[in-house]
Design an enzyme around this catalytic site. Structure first.
Site, short mmCIF file in Angstrom:
data_model
loop_
_atom_site.label_atom_id
_atom_site.label_comp_id
_atom_site.label_asym_id
_atom_site.label_seq_id
_atom_site.Cartn_x
_atom_site.Cartn_y
_atom_site.Cartn_z
N TYR A 1 0.86 -1.20 0.00
CA TYR A 1 0.00 0.00 0.00
C TYR A 1 0.90 1.25 0.00
O TYR A 1 0.73 2.15 0.82
CB TYR A 1 -0.90 0.04 1.24
CG TYR A 1 -1.79 -1.17 1.46
CD1 TYR A 1 -3.08 -1.22 0.94
CD2 TYR A 1 -1.36 -2.26 2.21
CE1 TYR A 1 -3.90 -2.31 1.15
CE2 TYR A 1 -2.16 -3.37 2.43
CZ TYR A 1 -3.44 -3.39 1.90
OH TYR A 1 -4.26 -4.48 2.12
N CYS B 1 -4.67 3.88 10.60
CA CYS B 1 -5.45 5.07 10.94
C CYS B 1 -6.80 4.68 11.55
O CYS B 1 -7.67 5.52 11.73
CB CYS B 1 -5.64 5.96 9.71
SG CYS B 1 -6.50 5.12 8.38
#
Length: 465
Positions: free
Chosen positions: A324, A420
């Site tokens: 990612y 997150c």
């Protein structure tokens, strides 16, 4: 029959008022309490407070309410400095002292592991949250919707649970350069009588003002999102912007005529100046185009990436996979301490940017591939290339399950998981805990006064695997 009656009595009704003791903060920064064993979410209430609540929504498994009265106030409650804090909804925790926000954010992480993990919480090393010295004026980008209020051009965000546009003249968490540009552009649009988009009628031109500042360079990029291509008095508009705002080094128009909540449309036109602005993070410099993703709080990003470096414990010999990887920021932060970095990302444009970034910084040990990590990793292992460390920074939804299964097959000695969303972090770590031990979880406050919390977790392959 008695049980049925008891259950009926416990049901709250909308409009009902009742006393509630707040036990903790929820994932969205709201107070959480229990009324007759049912969970109640109350925005604006703080842990330890005794409040009188009015039920606003009643769901089968939980209820929502609003504070009618505070009977016992938290010692950490402060007066929110922002004048439109109650209406805007962009921040959720300005009414909580900043030092206490950091403690509560750690607690949000603890709760996630209690809920989704099976490792006893006392065996997990969840560290104190790393905060900011000055937790204001940190956001380097703003996206404000434009509207008209009694013929006056306003720009801001839609209010909390409403479709009323709140004019934001000076947002306290935005970098001052973004606020200044937005305010000036509002005045220019007013002066030149350029039409403003009306969402209900789907008529008018200017929809959104997007500004981004290179915090270290002072360069500002302005993107005007319009409903159609033609801009009346375009030359004059550009002239006024550049005259009044010399810091604006890049002006872009983006066209979005769709009925959508998405800000950007597919077509962008370069109107003036450079197509990109420059920004630096530590020793690295980046070119930011209008659509490029970049961290919103550069000061804390340096702290976050340093934590990633610390967790990776590099000696110069490691082969690293940056899954990612986006435009390659995390991998480049680690590149000088590793033998080789391979970045993986499904978005081709991001990979192009990552390649440019690596080349610009002279890193010959970084290569990038478009695709999914769960497809590329097994292929590389087959070719005889096995990573020592895998770094992941996935979206809020967490890692793809296939990817997690791939990690368990490839068995790198170390994994650094940047997250997150504490809930998906805890769920994913639960899957990985089959072979990996969580050494520690380090929360980092990337967005003071909001409920967001970022974490860096170090996972080590258990001996014998």
């Amino acid at each position: 029959m008695m049980k049925q009656q008891k259950e009926n009595q416990a049901k709250l009704e909308v409009g009902q008022t009742f006393p509630l003791t707040i036990k903790r903060l929820g994932i969205n920064g709201e107070g959480v309490g229990y009324f007759k064993r049912q969970v109640v979410f109350v925005p604006g209430a703080l842990p330890g407070e005794e409040v009188v609540v009015e039920a606003t929504k009643v769901h089968p498994k939980f209820s929502e309410g609003r504070v009618k009265k505070i009977r016992k106030k938290s010692e950490h409650r402060v007066k929110p400095p922002c004048p439109i804090y109650d209406q805007c909804g962009g921040c959720q925790l300005q009414h909580l002292d900043y030092r206490q926000q950091l403690k509560e954010k750690r607690d949000i992480v603890v709760q996630a592991f209690e809920r989704y993990g099976k490792t006893p919480i006392e065996k997990l090393n969840i560290k104190d949250t790393i905060g900011m010295d000055n937790p204001w004026s940190y956001r380097n980008k703003s996206q404000f919707q434009v509207g008209l209020d009694k013929q006056k051009v306003i720009a801001g965000l839609y209010g909390l649970n409403s479709h009323k546009l709140i004019d934001i003249a000076d947002c306290m968490i935005q970098h001052p350069a973004t606020s200044k540009v937005t305010q000036t552009v509002k005045m220019i649009l007013q002066d030149l009588k350029i039409s403003i988009y009306n969402e209900r009628k789907r008529k008018g031109l200017v929809r959104t003002i997007v500004t981004r500042v290179g915090v270290q360079t002072g360069e500002v990029q302005l993107v005007l999102i319009t409903a159609q291509k033609e801009i009346p008095r375009k030359a004059l508009l550009i002239e006024e912007i550049t005259k009044r705002l010399p810091e604006v080094k890049s002006i872009i128009q983006n066209i979005n005529g769709q009925k959508t909540s998405l800000i950007f449309g597919d077509e962008s036109i370069h109107l003036h100046g450079n197509e990109v602005i420059q920004e630096t993070l530590g020793d690295l410099s980046f070119e930011l185009s209008a659509r490029a993703f970049f961290q919103l709080n550069p000061e804390q990003t340096v702290k976050l990436y340093d934590e990633v470096k610390k967790a990776a414990q590099l000696t110069g010999k490691e082969k690293i996979v940056d899954a990612y990887c986006g435009v390659g920021t995390i991998g480049l932060w680690l590149a000088d301490g590793a033998a080789e970095i391979r970045g993986i990302e499904i978005i081709p444009e991001a990979i192009e940017d990552a390649k440019k970034n690596a080349k610009k910084h002279g890193f010959k040990n970084a290569t990038y591939a478009v695709g999914k990590a769960e497809n590329l990793l097994p292929k590389w292992v087959k070719e005889g290339w096995r990573p020592d460390v895998i770094v992941v920074d996935p979206p809020r939804t967490g890692c793809d399950d296939q990817f997690l299964q791939t990690v368990l097959k490839v068995k790198p000695k170390k994994m650094v998981y940047v997250s997150c969303n504490p809930s998906t972090l805890a769920k994913d770590i639960q899957v990985l805990s089959k072979l990996y031990k969580v050494e520690y979880v380090q929360p980092v406050d990337m967005f003071p006064h909001t409920a967001h919390v970022e974490c860096v977790s170090q996972l080590i392959l258990r001996e014998g695997n």
